[in-house]
Motif scaffolding. Structure first.
Motif, mmCIF file in Angstrom:
data_model
loop_
_atom_site.group_PDB
_atom_site.id
_atom_site.type_symbol
_atom_site.label_atom_id
_atom_site.label_comp_id
_atom_site.label_asym_id
_atom_site.label_seq_id
_atom_site.Cartn_x
_atom_site.Cartn_y
_atom_site.Cartn_z
ATOM 1 N N ASN A 115 0.106 8.664 -4.541
ATOM 2 C CA ASN A 115 -0.476 7.893 -3.840
ATOM 3 C C ASN A 115 -1.759 6.520 -4.204
ATOM 4 O O ASN A 115 -1.536 5.987 -3.817
ATOM 5 C CB ASN A 115 -0.726 7.973 -2.654
ATOM 6 C CG ASN A 115 0.166 8.736 -1.944
ATOM 7 O OD1 ASN A 115 1.605 8.241 -1.469
ATOM 8 N ND2 ASN A 115 -0.154 9.021 -0.673
ATOM 9 N N ASN B 280 0.617 -0.924 0.225
ATOM 10 C CA ASN B 280 -0.046 0.153 0.258
ATOM 11 C C ASN B 280 1.143 1.221 -0.168
ATOM 12 O O ASN B 280 1.400 1.446 1.074
ATOM 13 C CB ASN B 280 -0.717 0.192 1.436
ATOM 14 C CG ASN B 280 -1.698 1.097 1.636
ATOM 15 O OD1 ASN B 280 -1.926 2.004 0.361
ATOM 16 N ND2 ASN B 280 -3.205 0.693 1.804
ATOM 17 N N ARG C 163 1.181 4.019 -0.086
ATOM 18 C CA ARG C 163 0.664 5.823 0.304
ATOM 19 C C ARG C 163 1.310 5.707 2.012
ATOM 20 O O ARG C 163 1.235 6.508 2.786
ATOM 21 C CB ARG C 163 -0.840 5.623 0.438
ATOM 22 C CG ARG C 163 -1.628 4.510 1.141
ATOM 23 C CD ARG C 163 -2.970 5.447 1.766
ATOM 24 N NE ARG C 163 -3.779 5.080 0.645
ATOM 25 C CZ ARG C 163 -4.288 5.858 0.156
ATOM 26 N NH1 ARG C 163 -4.495 7.587 0.251
ATOM 27 N NH2 ARG C 163 -4.683 5.674 -1.295
ATOM 28 N N ASN C 164 1.795 4.339 2.278
ATOM 29 C CA ASN C 164 2.273 4.134 3.403
ATOM 30 C C ASN C 164 3.301 3.911 3.533
ATOM 31 O O ASN C 164 4.312 3.510 5.079
ATOM 32 C CB ASN C 164 1.405 2.818 4.569
ATOM 33 C CG ASN C 164 0.822 2.912 4.449
ATOM 34 O OD1 ASN C 164 -0.390 3.920 4.870
ATOM 35 N ND2 ASN C 164 -0.937 1.435 4.378
ATOM 36 N N TYR C 165 4.526 4.271 2.204
ATOM 37 C CA TYR C 165 5.845 4.071 2.659
ATOM 38 C C TYR C 165 6.458 5.243 1.770
ATOM 39 O O TYR C 165 5.730 6.163 0.979
ATOM 40 C CB TYR C 165 6.263 3.046 2.271
ATOM 41 C CG TYR C 165 5.169 1.679 2.114
ATOM 42 C CD1 TYR C 165 4.411 1.136 2.182
ATOM 43 C CD2 TYR C 165 6.402 0.954 3.274
ATOM 44 C CE1 TYR C 165 3.899 -0.291 2.912
ATOM 45 C CE2 TYR C 165 6.362 -0.443 3.937
ATOM 46 C CZ TYR C 165 4.320 -0.595 3.478
ATOM 47 O OH TYR C 165 4.061 -1.542 4.097
ATOM 48 N N ASP C 166 7.267 5.106 2.881
ATOM 49 C CA ASP C 166 8.550 6.412 2.164
ATOM 50 C C ASP C 166 9.247 5.632 1.132
ATOM 51 O O ASP C 166 9.016 4.775 0.610
ATOM 52 C CB ASP C 166 9.243 6.666 2.867
ATOM 53 C CG ASP C 166 9.079 7.863 4.268
ATOM 54 O OD1 ASP C 166 9.933 7.337 5.062
ATOM 55 O OD2 ASP C 166 7.688 8.559 3.867
ATOM 56 N N ARG D 63 6.193 9.701 3.171
ATOM 57 C CA ARG D 63 4.582 9.176 2.854
ATOM 58 C C ARG D 63 3.538 10.193 2.892
ATOM 59 O O ARG D 63 2.606 10.414 2.796
ATOM 60 C CB ARG D 63 4.531 8.421 3.612
ATOM 61 C CG ARG D 63 3.826 8.428 5.147
ATOM 62 C CD ARG D 63 4.155 7.282 6.162
ATOM 63 N NE ARG D 63 5.258 6.537 6.072
ATOM 64 C CZ ARG D 63 6.120 5.690 6.844
ATOM 65 N NH1 ARG D 63 4.473 5.150 7.476
ATOM 66 N NH2 ARG D 63 6.586 5.061 6.702
ATOM 67 N N SER D 64 4.158 11.766 3.754
ATOM 68 C CA SER D 64 3.300 13.060 4.260
ATOM 69 C C SER D 64 3.330 13.401 2.706
ATOM 70 O O SER D 64 2.599 14.370 2.378
ATOM 71 C CB SER D 64 4.072 13.318 4.968
ATOM 72 O OG SER D 64 5.305 13.996 4.779
#
Length: 115
Positions: free
Chosen positions: A73, A28, A30-33, A53-54
């Motif tokens: 994302n 997923n 969106r949860n990872y750098d 991820r931000s």
């Protein structure tokens, strides 16, 4: 299975631009750098840019103001827009994600800046 695939490399003249893309699957996103790194001939691999991820981005000094990293994302992709390319930017460019206690790399895409 985590998979990263880079695209967009090629030959460009000094001062030119390229846009690299990294497609990520198996996580997923969106949860990872994600990092973009490069390896020039005869040199160690170096970090070029990272995006958290931000969406917070960071760059190595040598590309600041010339490269822009982004992420989508929903599409699970990360791009790096590279402007004003110089011969010293010649390298194989890789994207990298750390997940499940492991580091995952793409196969790399070659960028050559030359007349």
């Amino acid at each position: 299975q985590v998979r990263l695939v880079e695209s967009g490399g090629g030959l460009v003249q000094p001062g030119g631009s390229l846009r690299l893309s990294c497609s990520v699957s198996g996580i997923n996103f969106r949860n990872y750098d994600l990092d973009w790194q490069r390896q020039a001939p005869g040199k160690p691999r170096e970090l070029v840019a990272s995006i958290q991820r931000s969406g917070l981005a960071d760059y190595v000094d040598s590309v600041t103001g010339r490269f822009t990293i982004s992420r989508d994302n929903i599409g699970a992709t990360s791009d790096v827009q590279m402007n004003n390319l110089q011969p010293e930017d010649t390298a194989v460019y890789y994207c990298k994600v750390d997940a499940f206690g492991r580091t995952f790399w793409g196969q790399g895409t070659k960028v050559t800046v030359s007349t």
